[in-house]
Every structure is written in structure tokens, then in C-alpha cells.
Design a protein around this motif. Structure first.
Motif, mmCIF file in Angstrom:
data_model
loop_
_atom_site.group_PDB
_atom_site.id
_atom_site.type_symbol
_atom_site.label_atom_id
_atom_site.label_comp_id
_atom_site.label_asym_id
_atom_site.label_seq_id
_atom_site.Cartn_x
_atom_site.Cartn_y
_atom_site.Cartn_z
ATOM 1 N N GLY A 151 8.094 6.739 -5.405
ATOM 2 C CA GLY A 151 7.762 7.100 -7.387
ATOM 3 C C GLY A 151 6.984 6.405 -8.003
ATOM 4 N N ALA A 152 6.706 6.823 -9.506
ATOM 5 C CA ALA A 152 5.702 6.238 -10.222
ATOM 6 C C ALA A 152 6.342 4.206 -10.780
ATOM 7 C CB ALA A 152 5.415 6.394 -11.451
ATOM 8 N N ASP A 153 7.218 3.874 -9.827
ATOM 9 C CA ASP A 153 8.308 2.886 -10.414
ATOM 10 C C ASP A 153 8.179 2.232 -9.592
ATOM 11 O OD1 ASP A 153 8.663 3.850 -13.274
ATOM 12 O OD2 ASP A 153 10.180 4.559 -12.808
ATOM 13 N N HIS A 154 7.644 2.734 -8.516
ATOM 14 C CA HIS A 154 7.892 1.693 -7.154
ATOM 15 C C HIS A 154 7.272 0.180 -7.486
ATOM 16 C CE1 HIS A 154 7.354 -0.464 -3.223
ATOM 17 N NE2 HIS A 154 7.904 0.538 -2.960
ATOM 18 N N PRO A 155 7.572 -1.125 -7.364
ATOM 19 C CA PRO A 155 7.466 -2.731 -8.075
ATOM 20 C C PRO A 155 6.566 -3.105 -7.149
ATOM 21 C CG PRO A 155 9.452 -2.395 -7.824
ATOM 22 C CD PRO A 155 8.909 -0.906 -7.435
ATOM 23 N N LEU A 156 6.634 -2.254 -6.024
ATOM 24 C CA LEU A 156 5.900 -3.856 -4.867
ATOM 25 C C LEU A 156 4.599 -3.044 -4.613
ATOM 26 C CD1 LEU A 156 9.648 -4.155 -2.611
ATOM 27 C CD2 LEU A 156 7.990 -5.168 -4.666
ATOM 28 N N SER A 157 3.677 -4.206 -3.776
ATOM 29 C CA SER A 157 2.298 -2.985 -3.269
ATOM 30 C C SER A 157 2.435 -3.061 -1.219
ATOM 31 C CB SER A 157 1.200 -4.690 -3.431
ATOM 32 O OG SER A 157 1.700 -5.646 -2.334
ATOM 33 N N ASN A 158 2.067 -2.571 -1.069
ATOM 34 C CA ASN A 158 2.177 -1.967 0.722
ATOM 35 C C ASN A 158 2.437 -3.383 0.979
ATOM 36 O OD1 ASN A 158 1.617 0.400 -0.249
ATOM 37 N ND2 ASN A 158 -0.750 0.988 -0.118
ATOM 38 N N LYS A 188 5.555 -16.656 2.207
ATOM 39 C CA LYS A 188 6.233 -17.406 1.064
ATOM 40 C C LYS A 188 6.215 -16.466 -0.019
ATOM 41 C CE LYS A 188 7.359 -21.591 3.468
ATOM 42 N NZ LYS A 188 7.168 -23.014 3.848
ATOM 43 N N SER A 189 4.867 -16.634 -0.726
ATOM 44 C CA SER A 189 4.054 -16.104 -1.611
ATOM 45 C C SER A 189 4.873 -14.500 -2.319
ATOM 46 C CB SER A 189 2.957 -16.353 -1.694
ATOM 47 O OG SER A 189 2.469 -17.667 -1.998
ATOM 48 N N HIS A 190 4.536 -14.073 -1.418
ATOM 49 C CA HIS A 190 5.199 -12.297 -0.971
ATOM 50 C C HIS A 190 6.574 -12.221 -1.448
ATOM 51 C CE1 HIS A 190 1.554 -10.395 -0.215
ATOM 52 N NE2 HIS A 190 1.025 -10.630 1.103
#
Length: 218
Positions: A151-158, A188-190
Motif C-alpha cells: 500500500g501507500a505506506d510502504h516505507p522501502l524503495s524498490n 551495508k548502507s541499504h
């Protein structure tokens, strides 16, 4: 190292102390003794069984590594597959990894070393079986406490979702870098960004979140 069976403790000690860089500094036969010894000695890693007298492994983990602990220790939980619900509770209590008692010496040592390095062992041979089973049994109220995956609240990028899927399958940072054609430092940053966005503390919790939210399927 905490286990209520002296024979098990003896076997684990032989495996661990066969390594030139590992020493067992104390043994405990019950959970309360384990908490006292770990707080007093501050070992690099605490290896804890799930079922023990006085305090079980989940309570020991929470006392040593829980969210409210100001200077948490690194705890690896040892269990059997039949106790997967206890493992889930231990991971949510702050454990940095888990291994099965029949995992073999190499995986046990790898789990201890991973915890010492601040990482968590997420072995495909364990994780895929365990988390798939947990996903089917996880109570709805526990899933509701976690960040929603869709949904719209997905906090992660692809790209972060790709990293989450790889973590949930037990891939190391180097393996993820090779699979996604990105640098090790970028991986590591991801991972750090994913933990910050989801409010998770380690790779095991990332894997649990992925399976609970159907980011990864068997």
C-alpha cells in the motif's frame, strides 16, 4: 553458554574451544544463572538454550539484549525446529541469531562469529524452513504490530525491497552485492537504512519482517 543439560554444554564447549579464536568463559545450567554470569563477565557472545529452569531462553534474551537494555549483549539462541514459536519470541526479544541443535559444528561456530562481528546468522537451511512455518502460524495481532509491507505506506524503495528479499533468503552482504551488481558499502548502507525505516535492529528481524509481510515467499 547456557543449557540445562551438562552433556550438551560439554559438547558445545568441545566444538567452540576447538577454534583457536574462541574461548568459553562460563557455563550456566539455568536461565537465572545465565543472566547473572553474562552481566558479570560481559562475554562477546552468549549462547543460550530455549528451555531452561527458572528463566527460559526468551526471558534470558530479553534480559540481556531486549529493547530496554542500555548496553545489550549479543545472544545466539540454540533450539530445535519443533520449538520455532520460542525462537520467534527470542528474536523479537533481541537475539542476534539462532541455530538448531543438530546444525553441526561449522554452523554453530559461524553463528558465534557472526554475532561477535555484530551481524546475525540467517542460514537458508534454517531460515526458509523456520520462517515459512512461523508465517503460517503467526498470530494476527503480532503481525499487526509490525510495519505494513504494502500500500501507500510502504516505507522501502524498490532497491531496499530487493535487499530485504535477499536478507530473508540468508544471503550475506557480499552475496547481495554480487546478485544486485552494487558495492559492498552500498549493501551495508541499504541494510542500515532498512533497519532505521522499519525500526528493526538486525538482519534476523529484517528476515522475520519480510516473511511476516509476504515480501518473500517459499
Amino acid at each position: 553458554m547456557a543449557d540445562d543439560q551438562a552433556m550438551v554444554r560439554g559438547g558445545l564447549r568441545l566444538i567452540l574451544e576447538d577454534q583457536p579464536d574462541i574461548a568459553v568463559v562460563a557455563e550456566a545450567a539455568d536461565g537465572a544463572e545465565a543472566v547473572e554470569a553474562a552481566r558479570r563477565l560481559r562475554p562477546d557472545v552468549s549462547l543460550v538454550d530455549v528451555r531452561m529452569p527458572r528463566l527460559d531462553g526468551i526471558e534470558v534474551t530479553r534480559a540481556l539484549a531486549g529493547p530496554g537494555v542500555p548496553d545489550p549483549l549479543r545472544v545466539v539462541v540454540v533450539t530445535t525446529f519443533d520449538l520455532d514459536e520460542y525462537v520467534y519470541g527470542a528474536l523479537r526479544a533481541g537475539a542476534t541469531g539462532f541455530v538448531l541443535k543438530d546444525c553441526g559444528p561449522a554452523l554453530l561456530v559461524e553463528a558465534v562469529r557472526a554475532a561477535h562481528q555484530g551481524d546475525a546468522l540467517v542460514s537458508p537451511s534454517v531460515t526458509l524452513r523456520l520462517l515459512r512455518h512461523l508465517t503460517a502460524q503467526l498470530p494476527a495481532q503480532l503481525s499487526a504490530q509490525l510495519p505494513a509491507a504494502g500500500g501507500a505506506d510502504h516505507p522501502l524503495s524498490n532497491r531496499e525491497v530487493e535487499v530485504v528479499r535477499a536478507v530473508a533468503r540468508g544471503r550475506t552482504n557480499q552475496e547481495i552485492a554480487a546478485e544486485l551488481f552494487i558495492s559492498l558499502s552500498t549493501v551495508k548502507s541499504h541494510v542500515a537504512g532498512i533497519q532505521a525505516k522499519l525500526g528493526l535492529r538486525n538482519r534476523v528481524e529484517i528476515a522475520a519482517w519480510a516473511w511476516e509481510n509476504r515480501i518473500t515467499q517459499p
